[in-house]
Write a protein that holds these residues in place. Structure first.
Motif, PDB file in Angstrom:
ATOM      1  N   PRO A 184     -21.117 -42.324  -4.988  1.00 44.24           N
ATOM      2  CA  PRO A 184     -22.184 -42.744  -4.072  1.00 44.24           C
ATOM      3  C   PRO A 184     -23.481 -43.100  -4.800  1.00 44.24           C
ATOM      4  O   PRO A 184     -24.125 -44.106  -4.491  1.00 44.24           O
ATOM      5  CB  PRO A 184     -22.378 -41.520  -3.164  1.00 44.24           C
ATOM      6  N   ASP A 185     -23.873 -42.277  -5.778  1.00 39.30           N
ATOM      7  CA  ASP A 185     -25.115 -42.555  -6.513  1.00 39.30           C
ATOM      8  C   ASP A 185     -24.983 -43.815  -7.355  1.00 39.30           C
ATOM      9  O   ASP A 185     -25.910 -44.630  -7.426  1.00 39.30           O
ATOM     10  CB  ASP A 185     -25.479 -41.358  -7.397  1.00 39.30           C
ATOM     11  N   GLU A 187     -23.057 -46.403  -6.724  1.00 35.28           N
ATOM     12  CA  GLU A 187     -23.071 -47.566  -5.839  1.00 35.28           C
ATOM     13  C   GLU A 187     -24.467 -47.829  -5.300  1.00 35.28           C
ATOM     14  O   GLU A 187     -24.858 -48.984  -5.124  1.00 35.28           O
ATOM     15  CB  GLU A 187     -22.089 -47.359  -4.687  1.00 35.28           C
ATOM     16  N   LEU A 194     -26.339 -46.873   0.117  1.00 32.57           N
ATOM     17  CA  LEU A 194     -24.951 -46.643   0.512  1.00 32.57           C
ATOM     18  C   LEU A 194     -24.940 -45.742   1.738  1.00 32.57           C
ATOM     19  O   LEU A 194     -25.610 -44.705   1.760  1.00 32.57           O
ATOM     20  CB  LEU A 194     -24.169 -45.979  -0.620  1.00 32.57           C
ATOM     21  N   ILE A 196     -22.645 -43.373   4.227  1.00 27.82           N
ATOM     22  CA  ILE A 196     -21.400 -42.609   4.279  1.00 27.82           C
ATOM     23  C   ILE A 196     -21.216 -42.055   5.685  1.00 27.82           C
ATOM     24  O   ILE A 196     -22.112 -41.383   6.211  1.00 27.82           O
ATOM     25  CB  ILE A 196     -21.398 -41.458   3.263  1.00 27.82           C
ATOM     26  N   ASN A 201     -15.391 -42.852   6.190  1.00 24.32           N
ATOM     27  CA  ASN A 201     -15.246 -42.756   4.727  1.00 24.32           C
ATOM     28  C   ASN A 201     -14.839 -41.341   4.330  1.00 24.32           C
ATOM     29  O   ASN A 201     -15.601 -40.625   3.679  1.00 24.32           O
ATOM     30  CB  ASN A 201     -16.559 -43.132   4.026  1.00 24.32           C
ATOM     31  N   LEU A 204     -15.335 -39.974   0.791  1.00 27.02           N
ATOM     32  CA  LEU A 204     -16.688 -39.660   0.298  1.00 27.02           C
ATOM     33  C   LEU A 204     -17.328 -38.510   1.060  1.00 27.02           C
ATOM     34  O   LEU A 204     -18.484 -38.166   0.797  1.00 27.02           O
ATOM     35  CB  LEU A 204     -17.582 -40.907   0.421  1.00 27.02           C
ATOM     36  N   TRP A 207     -19.390 -35.427  -0.326  1.00 27.99           N
ATOM     37  CA  TRP A 207     -20.783 -35.542  -0.779  1.00 27.99           C
ATOM     38  C   TRP A 207     -21.762 -35.222   0.343  1.00 27.99           C
ATOM     39  O   TRP A 207     -22.978 -35.223   0.103  1.00 27.99           O
ATOM     40  CB  TRP A 207     -21.053 -36.954  -1.317  1.00 27.99           C
ATOM     41  N   CYS A 217     -27.561 -42.831   0.930  1.00 31.26           N
ATOM     42  CA  CYS A 217     -28.048 -42.679  -0.439  1.00 31.26           C
ATOM     43  C   CYS A 217     -28.799 -43.952  -0.832  1.00 31.26           C
ATOM     44  O   CYS A 217     -28.244 -45.048  -0.768  1.00 31.26           O
ATOM     45  CB  CYS A 217     -26.890 -42.426  -1.396  1.00 31.26           C
ATOM     46  N   TRP A 231     -31.506 -39.027  -0.683  1.00 29.74           N
ATOM     47  CA  TRP A 231     -30.436 -38.820   0.295  1.00 29.74           C
ATOM     48  C   TRP A 231     -31.026 -38.387   1.628  1.00 29.74           C
ATOM     49  O   TRP A 231     -31.977 -37.606   1.654  1.00 29.74           O
ATOM     50  CB  TRP A 231     -29.460 -37.742  -0.189  1.00 29.74           C
TER      51      TRP A 231
END
Length: 520
Positions: A184-185, A187, A194, A196, A201, A204, A207, A217, A231
């Motif tokens: 995630p970080d 991307e 991003l 989620i 998802n 993911l 996270w 994120c 976040w």
């Protein structure tokens, strides 16, 4: 819960009055007061006196209703279909205008809030408090339930949770994480943001904190590089709007600004501390010869030295060994600034130790140079070395003994003739041991020795021409009868004229010794 409408809606009443006057069909508007919307809509739908109605909205909620009643003059009844179409057009235009007004007001409030938060955050004394304030603002503007900021350590490539809001550090998963192990970080840095969703998802979802269904994120970075990730979490399964992402990016930009300011302040403090420490160090290195201590000697000495930085690697030092015996060292360490100064300080310390020992050893120029070479070899890095001329002046026996370890060859003016003195070996610190030679020359009254570092001979003019040893020799030819101070000033003035508009990026040292007593 519905909120009380505070924006002025009188202009809608005015539009309805103009419609009624033009068409003859009564068009009215009634605001939807809190708690009365359903009853008002039921009345408009069931009552026979209203032949048409439509809601007025601002994109978020219903503001009220416009509605038509039958005209008093029955002659207008045949315009029923036309009137309704016209009323629908007017109602649609009113809703669009109110939607645009609402959006503009919302964006204005957001911008104002972001500015106020930014100003408030910059006034916070602590970095932690400022970041906490920004996270709080992010939740207020977007409706998320919790937030956290991960700081990136560029050396270890690791993200660490540094500040969080409405969650503890241990409630947020992987509060210490490797960047290359956190998709995630990664991307977010690639795409700036991003989203989620635990349901959409699942791969993911680990996270996200327990109980949270949505996470966003956002990368935090400046022109100088990335700082980390921001976040935001929510317990609801949210379908985010562009507005929410834009707000989080704006908060991320303010986080970046605050961190950049903190880094600059820290660098400024470090630079100030370093400048003070360098000043103390530079004061321990003699920048000019102490001429008063040479009043009783049978020679004159003049020295001029400058460092390109606060400290440098040039060395020029005189040490009295006996009433008629003086030694001096003229050297130039590799590199510049602090690394060169460290090498020079090591050599200077070794020189002082050796010259305070037995006088016969201090007079042995090969011995002194050899010992300094070995000491520098073991105490410096492979790429650090130093050139050095070590000489001993004996005014009783009228001799000058010297050893030159890779230093620019000095000039000797003897009975009006200028000669370049011999060199004896490689630079100090290159090899563990080295067999250095020495030379002994006779000295007469009015003889002159001129030593210099390569910052003099290699000084570059604006036309990319070096000063070279020829520049020194030309001045010497016209100053043979002058004092050591006059010779030194003549060469230095010629050098400064050569440098006008040129490169001034090296340490420079010039030393002149004349075998004649100082004038009273």
């Amino acid at each position: 819960m519905e909120q009380v409408l505070t924006q002025p809606l009188q202009w809608i009443h005015s539009i309805c009055d103009q419609f009624s006057e033009i068409t003859g069909w009564p068009l009215r508007f009634t605001p939807a007061k809190p708690g009365e919307r359903k009853s008002l809509e039921a009345e408009l739908c069931q009552s026979e006196k209203y032949c048409w109605y439509e809601s007025i909205e601002d994109g978020n909620r219903i503001l009220g209703y416009v509605y038509l009643t039958l005209p008093d003059e029955s002659a207008n009844d045949h315009l029923f279909v036309t009137a309704i179409k016209f009323a629908e057009l007017v109602g649609g235009l009113i809703s669009r205008i109110e939607t645009m007004n609402s959006s503009l007001e919302s964006k204005t409030r957001e911008v104002t809030t972001l500015v106020d938060v930014g100003l408030s955050a910059t006034r916070q004394e602590g970095l932690q408090d400022a970041l906490q304030k920004l996270l709080e603002a992010a939740l207020q503007l977007t409706g998320f339930r919790a937030a956290g900021f991960f700081l990136l350590n560029s050396e270890s490539n690791q993200l660490s949770l540094r500040v969080q809001y409405r969650l503890t550090a241990f409630e947020i998963p992987f509060h210490r994480r490797k960047l290359d192990e956190s998709p995630p970080d990664l991307e977010a840095f690639a795409k700036e943001a991003l989203i989620i969703n635990r349901q959409e998802n699942p791969e993911l979802s680990r996270w996200l904190p327990e109980g949270c269904l949505t996470g966003v994120c956002v990368s935090v970075q400046s022109e100088s590089g990335p700082f980390g990730t921001l976040w935001a979490f929510d317990r609801r399964a949210r379908h985010l709007k562009d507005r929410d992402i834009h707000i989080l990016k704006s908060i991320g930009a303010q986080v970046s600004t605050i961190l950049e300011r903190a880094v600059l302040m820290r660098e400024s403090q470090n630079q100030l501390r370093l400048k003070k420490e360098l000043k103390v160090i530079s004061e321990s290195f003699p920048a000019e010869l102490e001429r008063e201590s040479h009043r009783e000697r049978d020679f004159q000495a003049a020295v001029q030295t400058i460092s390109h930085h606060e400290v440098g690697g040039d060395l020029c030092e005189f040490v009295t060994l006996a009433p008629h015996i003086t030694c001096f060292a003229l050297g130039d360490a590799s590199g510049d600034s602090i690394p060169a100064a460290v090498v020079m300080a090591s050599v200077r310390g070794a020189l002082r130790t050796l010259t305070e020992g037995p006088i016969e050893q201090a007079k042995d120029t090969r011995f002194v140079i050899g010992r300094i070479n070995t000491a520098l070899y073991y105490t410096s890095l492979p790429h650090q070395f130093m050139s050095m001329l070590y000489g001993v002046i004996d005014t009783k026996n009228r001799t000058f003994t010297y050893t030159n370890a890779g230093h620019p060859a000095p000039f000797w003016v003897h009975k009006g003739k200028i000669t370049s003195l011999t060199s004896h070996g490689m630079l100090l610190g290159v090899t563990e041991t080295n067999d250095y030679d020495y030379s002994v020359i006779p000295i007469c009254t009015n003889d002159i020795i001129v030593g210099f570092s390569d910052g003099i001979s290699e000084a570059m003019s604006s036309e990319r021409k070096m000063f070279r040893s020829d520049g020194i020799m030309k001045v010497l030819e016209n100053h043979i009868e002058d004092t050591a101070e006059e010779v030194m000033q003549g060469i230095w003035s010629k050098l400064q004229k050569h440098l006008e508009g040129g490169n001034d990026g090296d340490d420079r040292t010039l030393m002149v010794v004349k075998f004649a007593r100082n004038a009273d």
